[in-house]
Design a protein around this motif. Structure first.
Motif, mmCIF file in Angstrom:
data_model
loop_
_atom_site.group_PDB
_atom_site.id
_atom_site.type_symbol
_atom_site.label_atom_id
_atom_site.label_comp_id
_atom_site.label_asym_id
_atom_site.label_seq_id
_atom_site.Cartn_x
_atom_site.Cartn_y
_atom_site.Cartn_z
ATOM 1 N N ASN A 1 0.855 -1.192 0.000
ATOM 2 C CA ASN A 1 0.000 0.000 0.000
ATOM 3 C C ASN A 1 0.885 1.234 0.000
ATOM 4 N N SER A 2 0.935 1.901 -1.132
ATOM 5 C CA SER A 2 1.826 3.055 -1.267
ATOM 6 C C SER A 2 1.408 4.240 -0.403
ATOM 7 N N GLU A 3 0.179 4.218 0.094
ATOM 8 C CA GLU A 3 -0.310 5.340 0.904
ATOM 9 C C GLU A 3 -0.180 5.079 2.406
ATOM 10 N N ASP A 4 0.238 3.876 2.764
ATOM 11 C CA ASP A 4 0.283 3.492 4.172
ATOM 12 C C ASP A 4 1.717 3.454 4.692
ATOM 13 N N SER A 5 2.137 4.533 5.330
ATOM 14 C CA SER A 5 3.459 4.556 5.961
ATOM 15 C C SER A 5 3.387 4.149 7.426
ATOM 16 N N THR A 6 2.180 4.079 7.964
ATOM 17 C CA THR A 6 2.002 3.763 9.383
ATOM 18 C C THR A 6 2.352 2.315 9.700
ATOM 19 N N THR A 7 1.897 1.386 8.862
ATOM 20 C CA THR A 7 2.153 -0.031 9.125
ATOM 21 C C THR A 7 3.645 -0.351 9.148
ATOM 22 N N PRO A 8 4.423 0.044 8.137
ATOM 23 C CA PRO A 8 5.858 -0.264 8.207
ATOM 24 C C PRO A 8 6.568 0.400 9.373
ATOM 25 N N ILE A 9 6.154 1.615 9.743
ATOM 26 C CA ILE A 9 6.778 2.268 10.885
ATOM 27 C C ILE A 9 6.458 1.515 12.170
ATOM 28 N N THR A 10 5.220 1.078 12.313
ATOM 29 C CA THR A 10 4.845 0.302 13.494
ATOM 30 C C THR A 10 5.675 -0.980 13.579
ATOM 31 N N ASN A 11 5.818 -1.669 12.450
ATOM 32 C CA ASN A 11 6.590 -2.907 12.432
ATOM 33 C C ASN A 11 8.061 -2.675 12.748
ATOM 34 N N ILE A 12 8.626 -1.639 12.157
ATOM 35 C CA ILE A 12 10.046 -1.360 12.386
ATOM 36 C C ILE A 12 10.288 -0.923 13.823
ATOM 37 N N SER A 13 9.379 -0.144 14.378
ATOM 38 C CA SER A 13 9.508 0.250 15.783
ATOM 39 C C SER A 13 9.464 -0.973 16.691
ATOM 40 N N LEU A 14 8.549 -1.909 16.386
ATOM 41 C CA LEU A 14 8.478 -3.150 17.159
ATOM 42 C C LEU A 14 9.773 -3.941 17.030
ATOM 43 N N ALA A 15 10.301 -4.012 15.819
ATOM 44 C CA ALA A 15 11.540 -4.756 15.593
ATOM 45 C C ALA A 15 12.706 -4.137 16.362
ATOM 46 N N LEU A 16 12.834 -2.821 16.298
ATOM 47 C CA LEU A 16 13.931 -2.146 16.997
ATOM 48 C C LEU A 16 13.808 -2.322 18.508
ATOM 49 N N ASN A 17 12.618 -2.130 19.016
ATOM 50 C CA ASN A 17 12.425 -2.268 20.464
ATOM 51 C C ASN A 17 12.608 -3.711 20.920
ATOM 52 N N THR A 18 12.292 -4.659 20.046
ATOM 53 C CA THR A 18 12.531 -6.064 20.379
ATOM 54 C C THR A 18 14.023 -6.344 20.464
ATOM 55 N N LEU A 19 14.794 -5.831 19.505
ATOM 56 C CA LEU A 19 16.244 -6.014 19.549
ATOM 57 C C LEU A 19 16.838 -5.400 20.817
ATOM 58 N N VAL A 20 16.398 -4.198 21.133
ATOM 59 C CA VAL A 20 16.880 -3.541 22.341
ATOM 60 C C VAL A 20 16.473 -4.348 23.571
ATOM 61 N N GLY A 21 15.266 -4.878 23.547
ATOM 62 C CA GLY A 21 14.761 -5.623 24.690
ATOM 63 C C GLY A 21 15.535 -6.885 25.001
ATOM 64 N N VAL A 22 16.150 -7.485 23.980
ATOM 65 C CA VAL A 22 16.927 -8.709 24.227
ATOM 66 C C VAL A 22 18.414 -8.422 24.395
ATOM 67 N N GLY A 23 18.791 -7.140 24.386
ATOM 68 C CA GLY A 23 20.161 -6.799 24.731
ATOM 69 C C GLY A 23 21.043 -6.231 23.641
ATOM 70 N N ALA A 24 20.517 -6.019 22.435
ATOM 71 C CA ALA A 24 21.338 -5.420 21.382
ATOM 72 C C ALA A 24 21.726 -4.001 21.775
ATOM 73 N N LYS A 25 22.973 -3.639 21.563
ATOM 74 C CA LYS A 25 23.476 -2.320 21.960
ATOM 75 C C LYS A 25 23.852 -1.438 20.764
ATOM 76 N N ASN A 26 24.342 -2.038 19.711
ATOM 77 C CA ASN A 26 24.827 -1.292 18.543
ATOM 78 C C ASN A 26 23.942 -1.610 17.348
ATOM 79 N N ILE A 27 23.130 -0.645 16.937
ATOM 80 C CA ILE A 27 22.145 -0.893 15.883
ATOM 81 C C ILE A 27 22.233 0.189 14.809
ATOM 82 N N ILE A 28 22.385 -0.251 13.566
ATOM 83 C CA ILE A 28 22.333 0.667 12.425
ATOM 84 C C ILE A 28 20.923 0.643 11.854
ATOM 85 N N VAL A 29 20.346 1.815 11.656
ATOM 86 C CA VAL A 29 18.996 1.947 11.106
ATOM 87 C C VAL A 29 19.063 2.799 9.841
#
Length: 352
Positions: A161-189
């Protein structure tokens, strides 16, 4: 293709993490993403039929090595493809001493694949969930001295969906916070380049203006997510601004930024060309080299470039000059558990 690696449960194995001497040196490289970061997973998953190679380079979506290859060489690290790991052996082989590349071409930002209709292929969020679930199931944390990379969102806008930027941002935020939650310290975004300017934006009834608008919204929201995480003094969140890199392509010697190399066989030199885009969607290997150099410069500077708060504003990017090669630790994590762990996230809504 080892189907166990990408089955519905998306299984992994666990690692015992040992203390490292320096947080500035990376002993492993973990890659989560889509075709921009895939060095052969989808190629193996599809029986070496996609992407067609040649003209693509050894299962990559480009005419040569991609940024993961270049950055890995610069760091002295070569992550093992998850599709290369045989989970039927005990311990699984080959043993991935330098990290794992989980990226699959076509991955959406969520649980599934936005391009290949195969439920066994993990989206980026599912890649991260699988990694995290294995660690948690074994009461372990992520290697704090490994480098973790995440780049996703383009497939959602191009194919879902070219008009939906909310879904990918929600997913990426979940992914980043999950990585942080399990102990990742150095993350390139990585943020997204202006997809509306790519040759593919003008085909298959796509609207370049809509794509550009959605990318602006996506990058702005991603900047907010990164900014929030950066408030944690224990994290090293590094932003790579591909939006500005593509907009400034001419300063890096690219003389054709409007056409794809493959669309101009009369002038396209697959070894040494001045095209920014390879096939309409993906960067040429020369552009991937610039991306890798930018990422390394940002790592060495230990800086977090701030993405723009306005779509048209170019961001400050890391200096592109001669960059030294980072030292890496020689210690390797030891495999402690051979059992496979299911990490299916059935309660999460698939976005494609």
């Amino acid at each position: 293709m080892k189907k166990q690696a990408v089955a519905a449960g998306f299984v992994l194995f666990s690692f015992m993490l040992t203390p490292k001497a320096s947080a500035a040196s990376f002993d492993q490289l973990y890659v989560f993403g889509d075709s921009l970061s895939d060095t052969g997973n989808i190629y193996k998953a599809t029986g070496k039929t996609f992407p067609l190679s040649p003209p693509n380079f050894e299962g990559r979506f480009s005419n040569g090595p991609v940024w993961v290859d270049y950055l890995g060489d610069q760091l002295g690290l070569k992550p093992t493809l998850v599709s290369d790991i045989d989970f039927t052996t005990i311990p699984p082989t080959p043993f991935p001493t330098q990290g794992i590349n989980f990226a699959f071409g076509g991955s959406s930002s969520g649980l599934g694949n936005a391009f290949v209709p195969d439920p066994n292929l993990p989206g980026v969020l599912k890649q991260v969930y699988g990694f995290a679930a294995t660690l948690q199931a074994n009461n372990q944390t992520a290697d704090p001295d490994a480098l973790y990379t995440l780049w996703a969102g383009a497939n959602d806008l191009f194919f879902v969906n070219s008009e939906d930027s909310t879904t990918p941002i929600t997913n990426i935020s979940l992914a980043l916070n999950t990585l942080v939650g399990v102990g990742a310290k150095n993350i390139i975004v990585f943020n997204l380049p202006d997809l509306g300017q790519l040759p593919a934006a003008k085909i298959n009834d796509r609207n370049p203006t809509t794509l550009s608008k959605s990318v602006g919204e996506f990058n702005l929201s991603l900047a907010g997510t990164v900014s929030a995480l950066s408030q944690n003094p224990n994290l090293n969140i590094i932003s790579v601004d591909t939006f500005s890199l593509f907009n400034q392509a001419s300063t890096f010697g690219f003389t054709n930024v409007t056409e794809s190399c493959l669309s101009r066989p009369d002038i396209c030199n697959p070894v040494d060309n001045k095209f920014l885009v390879w096939d309409g969607f993906h960067p040429t290997t020369a552009a991937h080299k610039v991306i890798a150099d930018t990422a390394l410069a940002a790592i060495e500077a230990k800086s977090v470039p701030e993405p723009s708060t306005e779509l048209g504003t170019l961001l400050a990017v890391a200096t592109f000059g001669a960059v030294g090669i980072l030292k890496r630790q020689q210690k390797r994590s030891a495999l402690t558990t051979a059992g496979l762990v299911s990490s299916a996230q059935s309660s999460h809504t698939v976005d494609n």
